[in-house]
Write an enzyme that holds these catalytic residues in place. Structure first.
Site, PDB file in Angstrom:
ATOM      1  N   ARG A  31       4.020  21.514  42.266  1.00 19.07           N
ATOM      2  CA  ARG A  31       3.767  20.721  43.171  1.00 19.07           C
ATOM      3  C   ARG A  31       4.682  20.662  44.172  1.00 19.07           C
ATOM      4  O   ARG A  31       4.599  20.710  45.199  1.00 19.07           O
ATOM      5  CB  ARG A  31       2.870  19.640  42.637  1.00 19.07           C
ATOM      6  CG  ARG A  31       1.694  19.876  42.318  1.00 19.07           C
ATOM      7  CD  ARG A  31       0.777  18.403  42.310  1.00 19.07           C
ATOM      8  NE  ARG A  31      -0.082  18.180  40.984  1.00 19.07           N
ATOM      9  CZ  ARG A  31      -0.628  17.250  41.045  1.00 19.07           C
ATOM     10  NH1 ARG A  31      -0.533  16.049  41.739  1.00 19.07           N
ATOM     11  NH2 ARG A  31      -1.150  16.974  39.697  1.00 19.07           N
ATOM     12  N   HIS A  77      -6.408  26.718  44.875  1.00 21.27           N
ATOM     13  CA  HIS A  77      -5.716  25.342  45.022  1.00 21.27           C
ATOM     14  C   HIS A  77      -6.626  24.263  44.222  1.00 21.27           C
ATOM     15  O   HIS A  77      -7.597  23.668  44.999  1.00 21.27           O
ATOM     16  CB  HIS A  77      -5.341  24.809  46.411  1.00 21.27           C
ATOM     17  CG  HIS A  77      -4.390  23.798  46.344  1.00 21.27           C
ATOM     18  ND1 HIS A  77      -3.009  23.909  45.907  1.00 21.27           N
ATOM     19  CD2 HIS A  77      -4.492  22.397  46.862  1.00 21.27           C
ATOM     20  CE1 HIS A  77      -2.492  22.747  45.893  1.00 21.27           C
ATOM     21  NE2 HIS A  77      -3.170  21.680  46.463  1.00 21.27           N
ATOM     22  N   TYR A 121     -13.122  19.610  63.478  1.00 23.92           N
ATOM     23  CA  TYR A 121     -12.675  19.750  64.943  1.00 23.92           C
ATOM     24  C   TYR A 121     -11.658  20.938  65.095  1.00 23.92           C
ATOM     25  O   TYR A 121     -11.464  21.163  66.585  1.00 23.92           O
ATOM     26  CB  TYR A 121     -12.495  18.351  65.439  1.00 23.92           C
ATOM     27  CG  TYR A 121     -13.620  17.592  65.387  1.00 23.92           C
ATOM     28  CD1 TYR A 121     -14.776  17.814  65.625  1.00 23.92           C
ATOM     29  CD2 TYR A 121     -13.332  16.296  64.561  1.00 23.92           C
ATOM     30  CE1 TYR A 121     -15.949  16.775  65.565  1.00 23.92           C
ATOM     31  CE2 TYR A 121     -14.317  15.412  64.492  1.00 23.92           C
ATOM     32  CZ  TYR A 121     -15.469  15.711  64.923  1.00 23.92           C
ATOM     33  OH  TYR A 121     -16.666  14.624  64.675  1.00 23.92           O
TER      34      TYR A 121
END
Length: 493
Positions: A31, A77, A121
């Site tokens: 990570r 993921h 968006y």
């Protein structure tokens, strides 16, 4: 009974220690820390690979960010969607990355610390430079590993043509360690890599002739060189960065104004202006009459108006001392080398990248060689067929099935099964005189390519020349001038 309790407590303690070590190693490797070869943590690698697999490249229309995030989550993921989206967003911000890897459309936040719009968006696609990090990935250039549910495979590293760890830097907090690497100029990094290929004995000091200092996307001025030298030599150092500020004098009134056009890396512009205003309000900083943020699309411009009786130079020095107009960047070059965290100096970082490129070129050449030899083998069969066209046509026509035709061709002309299959699959028109010349020309070209590939694999210097040429091609395409200036402090002269 007491002894049993003690033994139980010791066992529990050992189990907890073991579990904590396992957890910390998984955070470090899976990570928080970047790989030294491509400079990526798994989430960034998965985002870029996922976008590539989606066909979301720089020459195609933008795709909605939510679609990209969904694809990466579903395939590679196994964590939350916010980690994927924020990784995507950061790679699209020109004030966060020296060379952005994602081309974003919509609100991706701002240098004032504004949040990006929701992923439904915004739209994104790979930038051209990111495609250079994925080039040749289909040619067995890197190792792949099964994804979280063993249904797909993902790359363990990207075959990057760019020294990304140096060029874009990295930051991450693991368990018991953290990495914080500044970005550098691409042209300088490639010049240093090429110099290292030519002479592996170069020292860190020699390489510093090519890479002068970090090069931040927000520009600014590196003030003092001692921290840069420490960082390059040891992998740790403290770099002082100042804003780029000029004192302008109004010719009619004689009043001075301080104009800030570049601020230090990772400094929030609106927070900086608020801090200056607070200092003025608390009377801790005197001599300032007004502050305006006149930044626009053309660039940054913070205007600090100075009172008539005040000295702008004195105020500017106070601002450097009391605000983030001067800040420091603590370098900590920790990256994963063969899966283990290591603190690296400049030479070790460049060596790791050059060695990675060498391995990628070798593996790509082996792949290309196998394909070329396969094609040459087929062409040999087709040329034999074109030399005996009447007999081949007669033999195929007199066979009852394709399998029988294949077997008879193999027996009559001593062909392999693949060659016979290619002849059976071929259209009759391709065996005309015109196509015979084409076949022979293609065979000559393929033979040349095979000889070249074999030369690369046999001769280390030829292989390194390929690595070097590809690096110089990247510099030609994407190299640019430094954004950050360097001022050596007086005691260093």
């Amino acid at each position: 009974m007491i002894d049993q309790d003690r033994i139980l407590k010791i066992d529990i303690k050992q189990e907890m220690q073991s579990a904590y070590i396992d957890y910390s190693m998984s955070v470090i490797v899976a990570r928080a820390l970047p790989d030294v070869r491509d400079g990526f943590k798994p989430v960034h690698r998965r985002v870029l690979f996922g976008m590539d697999k989606l066909g979301n490249t720089s020459d195609k229309p933008y795709k909605k960010s939510a679609r990209i995030v969904g694809d990466v989550l579903g395939k590679y993921h196994p964590h939350g969607d916010s980690s994927v989206y924020f990784a995507l967003v950061r790679m699209a911000q020109p004030w966060s990355l020296r060379y952005p890897l994602v081309d974003g459309q919509g609100n991706f936040g701002s240098v004032d610390g504004d949040s990006p719009a929701a992923m439904r968006y915004t739209e994104a696609r790979l930038s051209r430079i990111a495609e250079e990090m994925l080039r040749d990935i289909e040619k067995d250039t890197v190792d792949f590993t099964p994804n979280f549910d063993n249904t797909l495979e993902e790359p363990t590293v990207l075959p990057t043509r760019i020294p990304n760890l140096l060029v874009n830097g990295a930051s991450g907090i693991a368990v018991g360690m953290a990495t914080n690497m500044p970005p550098h100029n691409l042209s300088e990094c490639i010049d240093a890599s090429v110099a290292l290929i030519d002479d592996r004995e170069l020292t860190v000091e020699d390489l510093m002739q090519y890479i002068k200092a970090p090069d931040f996307p927000t520009g600014g001025i590196i003030y003092g060189f001692a921290g840069v030298k420490d960082a390059f030599e040891t992998g740790r150092g403290r770099i002082v960065i100042r804003a780029k500020a000029e004192i302008e004098v109004d010719s009619s009134t004689g009043r001075e104004t301080i104009v800030v056009s570049e601020i230090p890396y990772a400094v929030n512009k609106s927070e900086l202006i608020k801090k200056i205003a607070d200092l003025v309000e608390e009377k801790r900083l005197e001599g300032i009459s007004n502050i305006n943020d006149e930044s626009d699309r053309a660039g940054m411009r913070i205007v600090i108006e100075v009172k008539r009786d005040a000295n702008a130079s004195v105020i500017l020095n106070k601002l450097f001392k009391m605000t983030d107009l001067q800040s420091s960047f603590s370098v900590n070059n920790i990256a994963l080398v063969n899966g283990r965290p290591q603190t690296l100096n400049l030479k070790q970082l460049l060596e790791a990248f050059v060695d990675h490129r060498h391995e990628v070129v070798i593996r790509r050449t082996r792949f290309d060689l196998a394909k070329a030899e396969e094609r040459a083998h087929i062409l040999e069969g087709l040329i034999i067929a074109s030399d005996h066209i009447d007999e081949v046509v007669k033999l195929i026509r007199s066979s009852r099935t394709r399998e029988e035709a294949k077997t008879r061709l193999m027996e009559r002309f001593s062909l392999s099964e693949k060659q016979a299959q290619a002849i059976v699959d071929m259209r009759l028109g391709q065996l005309t005189g015109l196509d015979q010349d084409k076949l022979r020309n293609e065979y000559a070209e393929v033979e040349k390519m095979i000889a070249y590939y074999k030369e690369i694999l046999a001769d280390e210097s030829v292989c390194m020349k390929v690595v070097k040429d590809e690096l110089l091609e990247i510099k030609e395409k994407y190299g640019d001038e430094r954004k950050t200036e360097i001022i050596y402090s007086s005691e260093e002269f």
